[in-house]
Design an enzyme around this catalytic site. Structure first.
Site, mmCIF file in Angstrom:
data_model
loop_
_atom_site.group_PDB
_atom_site.id
_atom_site.type_symbol
_atom_site.label_atom_id
_atom_site.label_comp_id
_atom_site.label_asym_id
_atom_site.label_seq_id
_atom_site.Cartn_x
_atom_site.Cartn_y
_atom_site.Cartn_z
ATOM 1 N N LYS A 98 0.819 -1.222 0.000
ATOM 2 C CA LYS A 98 0.000 0.000 0.000
ATOM 3 C C LYS A 98 0.853 1.273 0.000
ATOM 4 O O LYS A 98 0.471 2.291 -0.550
ATOM 5 C CB LYS A 98 -0.949 0.005 1.204
ATOM 6 C CG LYS A 98 -2.095 -0.989 1.064
ATOM 7 C CD LYS A 98 -3.067 -0.881 2.225
ATOM 8 C CE LYS A 98 -4.146 -1.945 2.106
ATOM 9 N NZ LYS A 98 -5.139 -1.879 3.181
ATOM 10 N N ASP A 130 -10.214 2.558 2.327
ATOM 11 C CA ASP A 130 -10.328 1.905 3.645
ATOM 12 C C ASP A 130 -10.914 2.869 4.681
ATOM 13 O O ASP A 130 -11.762 2.498 5.483
ATOM 14 C CB ASP A 130 -8.945 1.466 4.155
ATOM 15 C CG ASP A 130 -8.470 0.178 3.508
ATOM 16 O OD1 ASP A 130 -9.318 -0.628 3.078
ATOM 17 O OD2 ASP A 130 -7.244 -0.034 3.430
HETATM 18 P P1 NAP Z 1 -0.134 -3.801 10.072
HETATM 19 O O1 NAP Z 1 0.158 -2.608 9.250
HETATM 20 O O2 NAP Z 1 0.847 -4.916 10.130
HETATM 21 O O3 NAP Z 1 -0.445 -3.271 11.571
HETATM 22 C C1 NAP Z 1 -0.720 -4.149 12.630
HETATM 23 C C2 NAP Z 1 -0.645 -3.392 13.953
HETATM 24 O O4 NAP Z 1 -0.978 -4.319 14.983
HETATM 25 C C3 NAP Z 1 0.732 -2.831 14.281
HETATM 26 O O5 NAP Z 1 0.600 -1.598 14.920
HETATM 27 C C4 NAP Z 1 1.292 -3.868 15.247
HETATM 28 O O6 NAP Z 1 2.186 -3.348 16.179
HETATM 29 C C5 NAP Z 1 0.034 -4.271 15.991
HETATM 30 N N1 NAP Z 1 0.191 -5.585 16.602
HETATM 31 C C6 NAP Z 1 0.448 -6.762 15.981
HETATM 32 N N2 NAP Z 1 0.532 -7.754 16.888
HETATM 33 C C7 NAP Z 1 0.352 -7.181 18.105
HETATM 34 C C8 NAP Z 1 0.341 -7.659 19.442
HETATM 35 N N3 NAP Z 1 0.545 -8.963 19.719
HETATM 36 N N4 NAP Z 1 0.116 -6.781 20.455
HETATM 37 C C9 NAP Z 1 -0.090 -5.482 20.200
HETATM 38 N N5 NAP Z 1 -0.091 -4.956 18.943
HETATM 39 C C10 NAP Z 1 0.124 -5.790 17.930
HETATM 40 O O7 NAP Z 1 -1.494 -4.490 9.592
HETATM 41 P P2 NAP Z 1 -2.820 -3.735 9.051
HETATM 42 O O8 NAP Z 1 -2.782 -3.651 7.579
HETATM 43 O O9 NAP Z 1 -2.994 -2.496 9.837
HETATM 44 O O10 NAP Z 1 -3.960 -4.812 9.414
HETATM 45 C C11 NAP Z 1 -4.267 -5.089 10.760
HETATM 46 C C12 NAP Z 1 -5.535 -5.949 10.857
HETATM 47 O O11 NAP Z 1 -6.653 -5.239 10.343
HETATM 48 C C13 NAP Z 1 -5.473 -7.269 10.083
HETATM 49 O O12 NAP Z 1 -6.107 -8.268 10.837
HETATM 50 C C14 NAP Z 1 -6.261 -6.977 8.820
HETATM 51 O O13 NAP Z 1 -6.877 -8.153 8.280
HETATM 52 C C15 NAP Z 1 -7.317 -6.030 9.375
HETATM 53 N N6 NAP Z 1 -7.846 -5.126 8.332
HETATM 54 C C16 NAP Z 1 -9.184 -5.212 8.079
HETATM 55 C C17 NAP Z 1 -9.728 -4.383 7.118
HETATM 56 C C18 NAP Z 1 -11.194 -4.475 6.844
HETATM 57 O O14 NAP Z 1 -11.638 -4.006 5.777
HETATM 58 N N7 NAP Z 1 -11.976 -5.011 7.768
HETATM 59 C C19 NAP Z 1 -8.917 -3.483 6.402
HETATM 60 C C20 NAP Z 1 -7.557 -3.420 6.702
HETATM 61 C C21 NAP Z 1 -7.025 -4.263 7.678
HETATM 62 P P3 NAP Z 1 3.758 -3.176 15.842
HETATM 63 O O15 NAP Z 1 3.817 -2.059 14.849
HETATM 64 O O16 NAP Z 1 4.345 -2.865 17.146
HETATM 65 O O17 NAP Z 1 4.198 -4.485 15.252
#
Ligand code: NAP
Length: 282
Positions: free
Chosen positions: A65, A101
């Site tokens: 992205k 999004d």
């Molecule tokens: P990302 O950029 O990898 O961000 C994930 C975030 O979660 C980071 O801030 C990470 O922290 C944190 N995290 C991961 N494991 C953790 C833990 N054990 N404890 C605390 N914080 C933790 O991923 P993303 O693109 O934002 O996506 C995140 C989630 O949202 C996914 O499950 C995705 O499927 C969902 N999502 C859904 C939609 C929808 O349309 N419903 C759209 C987008 C995303 P660190 O930076 O410290 O690693």
């Protein structure tokens, strides 16, 4: 044949093809196709170049992205501010980047009757999905606290979102150590971390020893499973819960409208997305 596709790595489990192809069919756009375009990072420049003559546009997902921006001709303000493009449209010979999004999340909250203006929101996580959520919430007049295990990441998010917010800006950043103090002050909780996502369905970002606040709305962006552990905790506490499928469908509908210039058939997209999730689970 008008083609659109999904650029990411991996993309095999995406439900977007099912959702979009059902929508094309429902509107009689019989020659439109949505295909998966698995793209390792070194192949991203060629993949984007291929959009110029073979595709009408694309969706972009993890991990491209942000990287994709440098290969586009223009990026609209909302996407530019948070440095995340999830939709590309081809306008003549120019590729333009959008982010649906953020709007998809806001539309889904509002569809559930949640008024955003004046809310005290707690956003858990500071990754890509958190950027989209915070931008949407801040632009609609919520006060937002971003909770992250790495504070500098939270401050970076704040700086980025600031560029896309057009009025007084109320975003705080806090570590998880402050959760027990902050929890009673919030009335909207948004999980943007992957905790609870299939296959680790027993995980939850919310520790059992901390009470969820009374009368809050809990939004979990995870949509696989449909009801996460966090949503179960919130239901048991008598709170309103919303899962992430509505955001997924609404961001898809907005992308569909950008490509086709036709109103997206939301019900058809919902049903197709739900069916695809069931098939994937089987
Ligand atoms: P990302 O950029 O990898 O961000 C994930 C975030 O979660 C980071 O801030 C990470 O922290 C944190 N995290 C991961 N494991 C953790 C833990 N054990 N404890 C605390 N914080 C933790 O991923 P993303 O693109 O934002 O996506 C995140 C989630 O949202 C996914 O499950 C995705 O499927 C969902 N999502 C859904 C939609 C929808 O349309 N419903 C759209 C987008 C995303 P660190 O930076 O410290 O690693």
């Amino acid at each position: 044949m008008p083609q659109v596709g999904l650029i990411g790595d991996p993309v095999a489990h995406s439900i977007s093809p099912a959702m979009h192809n059902a929508a094309f069919q429902a509107l009689g756009l019989n020659d439109w196709r949505y295909t998966l375009l698995p793209t390792p990072l070194p192949e991203l420049p060629q993949r984007v170049a291929s959009l110029r003559d073979q595709f009408w546009g694309a969706n972009v997902t993890i991990p491209h992205k942000r990287h994709v921006i440098e290969y586009l001709d223009n990026v609209v303000l909302a996407a530019r501010s948070i440095e995340a493009v999830n939709t590309i449209i081809r306008e003549d010979d120019r590729l333009v980047g959008h982010n649906t999004d953020s709007a998809g999340f806001v539309i889904d909250l509002e569809n559930h009757g949640v008024q955003i203006h004046g809310r005290n929101a707690l956003v858990l996580g500071a990754g890509g999905a958190a950027h989209a959520a915070v931008l949407g919430l801040a632009n609609r007049g919520a006060t937002v606290t971003v909770m992250t295990r790495r504070e500098p990441k939270g401050w970076d998010l704040r700086q980025r979102v600031k560029r896309g917010v057009s009025h007084k800006f109320k975003i705080n950043v806090a570590p998880y150590a402050k959760l027990a103090d902050i929890a009673p002050t919030v009335d909207l909780i948004v999980n943007t971390t992957p905790l609870g996502m299939h296959p680790n369905i027993d995980a939850s970002i919310w520790p059992v020893e901390i009470d969820l606040p009374d009368n809050a709305v809990v939004y979990d962006m995870v949509y696989r499973p449909a009801e996460t552990r966090l949503m179960k905790q919130a239901k048991e506490a008598g709170l309103t819960v919303i899962g992430g499928l509505g955001m997924l469908v609404n961001q898809g509908a907005l992308a569909f409208e950008l490509w086709t210039e036709k109103q997206a058939p939301l019900d058809i997209m919902w049903e197709a997305a739900q069916r695809a999730l069931e098939i994937d689970k089987a």
